[in-house]
Design a protein around this motif. Structure first.
Motif, short mmCIF file in Angstrom:
data_model
loop_
_atom_site.label_atom_id
_atom_site.label_comp_id
_atom_site.label_asym_id
_atom_site.label_seq_id
_atom_site.Cartn_x
_atom_site.Cartn_y
_atom_site.Cartn_z
N ILE A 7 31.59 41.68 64.12
CA ILE A 7 31.80 41.56 62.67
C ILE A 7 32.82 40.46 62.37
O ILE A 7 32.65 39.65 61.47
CB ILE A 7 32.30 42.90 62.08
CG1 ILE A 7 31.20 43.95 62.19
CG2 ILE A 7 32.70 42.73 60.62
CD1 ILE A 7 31.67 45.35 61.86
N GLN A 8 33.91 40.45 63.21
CA GLN A 8 34.94 39.44 62.97
C GLN A 8 34.39 38.03 63.16
O GLN A 8 34.71 37.12 62.41
CB GLN A 8 36.14 39.69 63.90
CG GLN A 8 37.02 40.80 63.35
CD GLN A 8 37.92 41.39 64.42
OE1 GLN A 8 37.84 41.00 65.58
NE2 GLN A 8 38.76 42.34 64.02
N THR A 9 33.54 37.88 64.18
CA THR A 9 32.95 36.57 64.45
C THR A 9 32.09 36.13 63.26
O THR A 9 32.18 34.99 62.79
CB THR A 9 32.06 36.63 65.71
OG1 THR A 9 32.82 37.20 66.75
CG2 THR A 9 31.57 35.26 66.09
N ILE A 10 31.26 37.07 62.79
CA ILE A 10 30.38 36.73 61.68
C ILE A 10 31.19 36.39 60.43
O ILE A 10 30.89 35.44 59.70
CB ILE A 10 29.40 37.89 61.41
CG1 ILE A 10 28.44 38.01 62.58
CG2 ILE A 10 28.64 37.68 60.11
CD1 ILE A 10 27.46 39.14 62.46
N ARG A 11 32.27 37.17 60.21
CA ARG A 11 33.12 36.90 59.06
C ARG A 11 33.74 35.51 59.16
O ARG A 11 33.78 34.76 58.18
CB ARG A 11 34.25 37.91 58.99
CG ARG A 11 33.87 39.14 58.22
CD ARG A 11 35.13 39.90 57.88
NE ARG A 11 34.79 41.12 57.20
CZ ARG A 11 35.30 42.30 57.52
NH1 ARG A 11 36.17 42.41 58.50
NH2 ARG A 11 34.94 43.36 56.85
N ALA A 12 34.21 35.20 60.37
CA ALA A 12 34.83 33.89 60.57
C ALA A 12 33.82 32.78 60.28
O ALA A 12 34.14 31.78 59.62
CB ALA A 12 35.35 33.77 62.00
N LEU A 13 32.60 33.01 60.74
CA LEU A 13 31.53 32.04 60.50
C LEU A 13 31.28 31.90 59.00
O LEU A 13 31.18 30.79 58.46
CB LEU A 13 30.26 32.56 61.20
CG LEU A 13 29.12 31.60 61.45
CD1 LEU A 13 29.61 30.40 62.24
CD2 LEU A 13 28.00 32.31 62.22
N ALA A 14 31.21 33.04 58.31
CA ALA A 14 30.96 33.03 56.87
C ALA A 14 32.08 32.30 56.13
O ALA A 14 31.83 31.53 55.20
CB ALA A 14 30.83 34.46 56.36
N GLU A 15 33.33 32.57 56.58
CA GLU A 15 34.46 31.91 55.93
C GLU A 15 34.40 30.41 56.13
O GLU A 15 34.73 29.63 55.23
CB GLU A 15 35.79 32.47 56.47
CG GLU A 15 36.19 33.74 55.73
CD GLU A 15 37.27 34.52 56.46
OE1 GLU A 15 38.06 33.90 57.22
OE2 GLU A 15 37.30 35.76 56.28
N ALA A 16 33.97 30.02 57.33
CA ALA A 16 33.85 28.58 57.61
C ALA A 16 32.85 27.93 56.67
O ALA A 16 33.05 26.81 56.20
CB ALA A 16 33.44 28.37 59.07
N ILE A 17 31.76 28.64 56.36
CA ILE A 17 30.75 28.09 55.44
C ILE A 17 31.36 27.92 54.06
O ILE A 17 31.27 26.87 53.43
CB ILE A 17 29.55 29.05 55.28
CG1 ILE A 17 28.97 29.44 56.64
CG2 ILE A 17 28.49 28.44 54.37
CD1 ILE A 17 28.22 30.76 56.58
N ASP A 18 32.00 29.01 53.59
CA ASP A 18 32.52 28.99 52.23
C ASP A 18 33.64 27.96 52.06
O ASP A 18 33.86 27.44 50.97
CB ASP A 18 33.04 30.37 51.84
CG ASP A 18 31.92 31.41 51.84
OD1 ASP A 18 30.74 30.98 51.81
OD2 ASP A 18 32.21 32.60 51.89
N ALA A 19 34.34 27.68 53.18
CA ALA A 19 35.48 26.76 53.11
C ALA A 19 35.04 25.34 52.82
O ALA A 19 35.85 24.49 52.47
CB ALA A 19 36.26 26.81 54.43
N LYS A 20 33.76 25.06 52.96
CA LYS A 20 33.27 23.71 52.66
C LYS A 20 33.50 23.37 51.19
O LYS A 20 33.51 22.22 50.79
CB LYS A 20 31.76 23.61 52.97
CG LYS A 20 31.50 23.43 54.46
CD LYS A 20 30.02 23.31 54.76
CE LYS A 20 29.47 21.97 54.30
NZ LYS A 20 28.73 21.26 55.33
#
Ligand SMILES: [Fe+2]
Ligand SMILES: [Fe+2]
Length: 373
Positions: free
Chosen positions: A171-184
């Motif tokens: 879950i943490q990995t997926i969240r980190a990935l999602a945050e990376a997307i949104d950070a664009k």
């Protein structure tokens, strides 16, 4: 070597028997009465007992029934004259004795019968031994089973724990990935997490099974992962997009699916991501495949509603976040065309209950707390 005990009150008979059997491979013991014989049986391993019927004191039948009670393994035979024949035959019939030998006897026959009796003893002994072996093996099998069960339980518990740890990390990995997307794009920070939360709450409102709610949540987190493949200049462009730019943006569901496809544990998420911009009516405003109604994965239909609600209520460079009533108006207006009416109804039900609280920007989501609590 086997041992046979002869019981007879006539010394001549005992003497004769000892003489006949002198050269046979067996121990021959004699007793002149039943009491004496019982005493000998206590002291010695006797395999076969041969008793007269008519004796002073205890009769042969009574003696042999005592032998049966106290030395059940010993094979019992009767050696008797014709006078006691009725009693002897009855004893045979009642299973009290193995064989009956009549006086006067044939020497060779006596030897044969004795050897048969020893064989009978050995056979019974072997059967008992095997039975015991089976019993003890059964016991140790039961023990082994118990130990095994305990081991399996312990391993299962450890596995469950590991599984949970893995899922947390996952879950943490997926969240980190999602945050990376949104950070664009500064304006979409937290978008994926909020869409995941909204979507999974709608899924719960629809009373979906826990694994499906979980899938909705993860698919929500990753629905826009394909935006990683779209140029930043388009993603973060504050002005209206050109048609070409819009076409470019429309590639993100397929790019996302391609990114996730090789990941085994995300396999079921892939179609949910690919189809999160399909229209329920199958019209060409949906993409990428213009799937219709129930051929669109349910998580995708849920995510589309959550995505719309989140996007409308968030600030954009060119406008402030819209009020909730604009969202409900929009959802109602496009229920059945863009959106699955069942999902819209579930969402409106939630808003009825929670109002603005539903959109609280601060809500963090722990799937397990959420599902179990
Ligand atoms: Fe999207
Ligand atoms: Fe989105």
């Amino acid at each position: 070597m086997h041992t046979v005990l002869f019981v007879d009150d006539e010394p001549n008979i005992l003497k004769t028997i000892q003489r006949i059997l002198r050269n046979e491979r067996m121990n021959v013991i004699t007793a002149s009465n039943a009491e004496n014989a019982l005493h000998i049986l206590e002291q010695n391993d006797v395999h076969v007992v041969v008793s007269d019927q008519d004796m002073p004191g205890m009769s042969g039948v009574e003696f042999l029934s005592r032998v049966r009670d106290h030395h059940p393994a010993t094979v019992r035979m009767m050696l008797t004259g014709f006078t006691a024949m009725n009693i002897a035959v009855e004893a045979v019939n009642q299973g009290e004795i193995f064989r009956l030998i009549t006086k006067p006897w044939n020497d060779e026959e006596l030897k044969v019968v004795l050897h048969q009796a020893f064989d009978h003893f050995d056979l019974k002994h072997e059967i008992r031994r095997l039975n015991q072996l089976t019993r003890s093996q059964n016991f140790s099998l039961q023990d082994m089973n118990k130990t095994l069960e305990a081991k399996v339980r312990e391993r299962t518990r450890q596995l469950d724990e590991k599984n949970r740890e893995l899922r947390t990390a996952y879950i943490q990995t997926i969240r980190a990935l999602a945050e990376a997307i949104d950070a664009k794009d500064a304006y979409t920070r937290g978008h994926s997490e909020r869409v995941a939360v909204y979507a999974s709450r709608i899924a719960r409102e629809m009373k979906l099974e826990t694994p499906l709610i979980e899938r909705v949540y993860f698919a929500g987190l990753l629905h826009d992962v394909g935006k990683i493949g779209i140029p930043d200049a388009i993603i973060a462009k504050p002005e209206r997009l050109t048609d070409e730019e819009y076409e470019e943006i429309k590639r993100h569901p397929e790019i996302g699916a391609k990114i996730l496809e090789p990941v085994e544990f995300l396999r079921q998420i892939v179609p949910c991501v690919r189809h999160h911009h399909e229209w329920f009516d199958g019209s060409d405003r949906g993409y990428p495949e213009r799937l219709v109604s129930h051929s669109i994965p349910l998580p995708s239909r849920i995510i589309l509603v959550a995505d719309t609600a989140e996007a409308m209520t968030s600030d954009r460079p060119y406008r402030k976040g819209l009020p909730l009533h604009r969202v409900t108006t929009e959802l109602k207006k496009f229920s059945g065309s863009q959106f699955d009416p069942v999902v819209v109804d579930a969402f409106l039900g939630l808003l009825d209950k929670e109002g603005e609280n539903f959109l609280s920007k601060n809500q963090k989501f722990d799937i397990y707390e959420f599902i179990e609590g």
